[in-house]
Write an enzyme that holds these catalytic residues in place. Structure first.
Site, mmCIF file in Angstrom:
data_model
loop_
_atom_site.group_PDB
_atom_site.id
_atom_site.type_symbol
_atom_site.label_atom_id
_atom_site.label_comp_id
_atom_site.label_asym_id
_atom_site.label_seq_id
_atom_site.Cartn_x
_atom_site.Cartn_y
_atom_site.Cartn_z
ATOM 1 C CE LYS A 95 33.926 -13.904 21.303
ATOM 2 N NZ LYS A 95 33.234 -14.999 21.757
ATOM 3 C CE LYS B 171 26.698 -8.250 25.256
ATOM 4 N NZ LYS B 171 26.261 -9.102 24.149
ATOM 5 C CE LYS C 261 30.747 -13.311 29.819
ATOM 6 N NZ LYS C 261 29.909 -13.935 28.819
HETATM 7 P P1 AMP Z 1 29.981 -15.869 23.488
HETATM 8 O O1 AMP Z 1 31.441 -15.653 23.314
HETATM 9 O O2 AMP Z 1 29.388 -14.879 24.445
HETATM 10 O O3 AMP Z 1 29.235 -16.008 22.223
HETATM 11 O O4 AMP Z 1 29.848 -17.268 24.231
HETATM 12 C C1 AMP Z 1 29.931 -18.515 23.575
HETATM 13 C C2 AMP Z 1 29.784 -19.642 24.577
HETATM 14 O O5 AMP Z 1 30.875 -19.643 25.501
HETATM 15 C C3 AMP Z 1 28.518 -19.524 25.439
HETATM 16 O O6 AMP Z 1 28.006 -20.828 25.634
HETATM 17 C C4 AMP Z 1 29.017 -18.966 26.726
HETATM 18 O O7 AMP Z 1 28.216 -19.347 27.819
HETATM 19 C C5 AMP Z 1 30.412 -19.588 26.837
HETATM 20 N N1 AMP Z 1 31.324 -18.739 27.618
HETATM 21 C C6 AMP Z 1 31.689 -17.470 27.321
HETATM 22 N N2 AMP Z 1 32.554 -16.982 28.230
HETATM 23 C C7 AMP Z 1 32.749 -17.969 29.137
HETATM 24 C C8 AMP Z 1 33.535 -18.099 30.323
HETATM 25 N N3 AMP Z 1 34.312 -17.102 30.761
HETATM 26 N N4 AMP Z 1 33.500 -19.270 31.003
HETATM 27 C C9 AMP Z 1 32.723 -20.285 30.568
HETATM 28 N N5 AMP Z 1 31.957 -20.231 29.458
HETATM 29 C C10 AMP Z 1 31.961 -19.099 28.741
#
Ligand code: AMP
Ligand code: TRP
Length: 330
Positions: free
Chosen positions: A198, A113, A195
């Site tokens: 969003k 980041k 990965k």
């Molecule tokens: P975040 O959007 O970063 O707050 O992530 C929320 C949850 O979604 C966390 O447990 C992440 O590990 C999971 N997560 C986010 N992106 C992915 C992805 N591309 N594949 C699998 N899990 C994800």
């Protein structure tokens, strides 16, 4: 016997992606019957990168509604907003004082980041994992369902629990991450080495839970594959591997069966069918979301109740921690 405790969080940095859903949220839903679950929309984490205030407010409510639409049941789980429970950031301060700078310097998410936006090297971005540890430890969580990308942050949370316990006597449960192998890392549709996120600039890289059926079809059609031309599941065909994982996530059909069914049908046909599988899988969520967004009062009631339940536990724990570190009781 008392139920074990589950905690997890998601950032309101935009509408959730299919990656969030497959890697995390659908596992949250499954855990609700067996565990005492706390699920949190982590708005305080979100402001470690620049946010437009009115968008943050909207996204927080959107994510809350999406979690409900995806199956989080507020009668079973505490569903709440991080900034509504002050004890998270209060514990975070205490944990900051037992966290080594070197540990935070090694966090790959911080490194990534900060590389992406040199001008935004704020202290909050650096201590982000400490707040995450506080989120978890303040509930004495046993299990934390997350995607693969949170493994390193979970190591820190475990470490801090142990360090605090050693320094001040047994206080925190050392939490275990729960990372399901299948779907733990859904990749970008445009670059299968990174990965699905969003915050990706390329909107074709991800599918959002609220994408319209035609957008889903278009994005899957454009998804990067390879020029080999034969459907198989391996690392050389990373794009295809990711698409097969997604197909499997929505249908539960074993990968080798999907492969043998489509082997000779070509990428075009596979993508067409995959798009329909996703459309079908996400449409109940979208419908429920639309319904919830017309019921703002209900949403409000959910997050207020959730915060009450969470605060009760969190405050108890914070008092204990304050006592152990030597703060005078008020
Ligand atoms: P975040 O959007 O970063 O707050 O992530 C929320 C949850 O979604 C966390 O447990 C992440 O590990 C999971 N997560 C986010 N992106 C992915 C992805 N591309 N594949 C699998 N899990 C994800
Ligand atoms: N850091 C997590 C992410 O980006 C979100 C998060 C914050 C979290 N606090 C948490 C996840 C506590 C699990 C437990 O995905």
């Amino acid at each position: 016997m008392e139920k074990k405790i589950v905690f997890s969080g998601v950032q309101p940095s935009g509408v959730l992606t299919m990656g969030n859903y497959i890697g995390a949220i659908r596992n949250w839903v499954e855990l609700q019957d067996e565990y005492n679950c706390f699920y949190c929309v982590v708005d305080q984490h979100a402001i470690t990168v620049p946010q437009i205030p009115k968008d943050l407010r909207k996204n927080t409510l959107d994510v809350l509604a999406l979690l409900l639409a995806a199956g989080i049941d507020p009668k079973k789980s505490a569903l709440f907003i991080q900034s509504h429970v002050a004890a998270h950031s209060e514990l975070s301060w205490v944990l900051n004082t037992i966290t080594y700078m070197g540990q935070l310097n090694r966090m790959t998410q911080f490194k990534e980041k900060s590389r992406r936006s040199e001008e935004n090297l704020n202290a909050g971005l650096f201590t982000y994992p400490v707040l995450m540890a506080a989120d978890i430890l303040i509930y004495n969580a046993d299990l934390v369902p997350v995607g693969e990308d949170q493994k390193q942050h979970m190591e820190l949370a475990r470490d801090l629990a142990e360090r605090f316990n050693n320094r001040y006597s047994d206080t925190f449960t050392v939490p275990d991450p729960l990372i399901k192998k299948a779907g733990a890392r859904i990749m970008s549709l445009q670059d299968p080495t990174s990965k699905m996120s969003k915050s990706d600039k390329d909107t074709n890289a991800y599918i959002l839970l609220l994408d319209k059926p035609d957008d889903i079809r278009r994005k899957i059609k454009r998804a990067v594959t390879d020029s080999i031309g034969v459907i198989a599941y391996n690392d050389e065909q990373a794009g295809l591997k990711n698409l097969l994982n997604i197909y499997n996530a929505f249908t539960n059909e074993p990968i080798d069966e999907i492969v043998s069914r489509y082997e000779n049908l070509g990428y075009g046909k596979f993508k067409e069918d995959l798009a329909e599988v996703i459309v079908e899988g996400l449409s109940p969520i979208r419908e429920k979301y639309d319904y919830l967004m017309k019921n703002k009062d209900y949403l409000e009631e959910v997050y207020r109740e959730g915060a009450k339940k969470a605060e009760y536990q969190a405050e108890k724990m914070l008092r204990k921690v304050y006592r152990k570190v030597g703060f005078v009781q008020r």
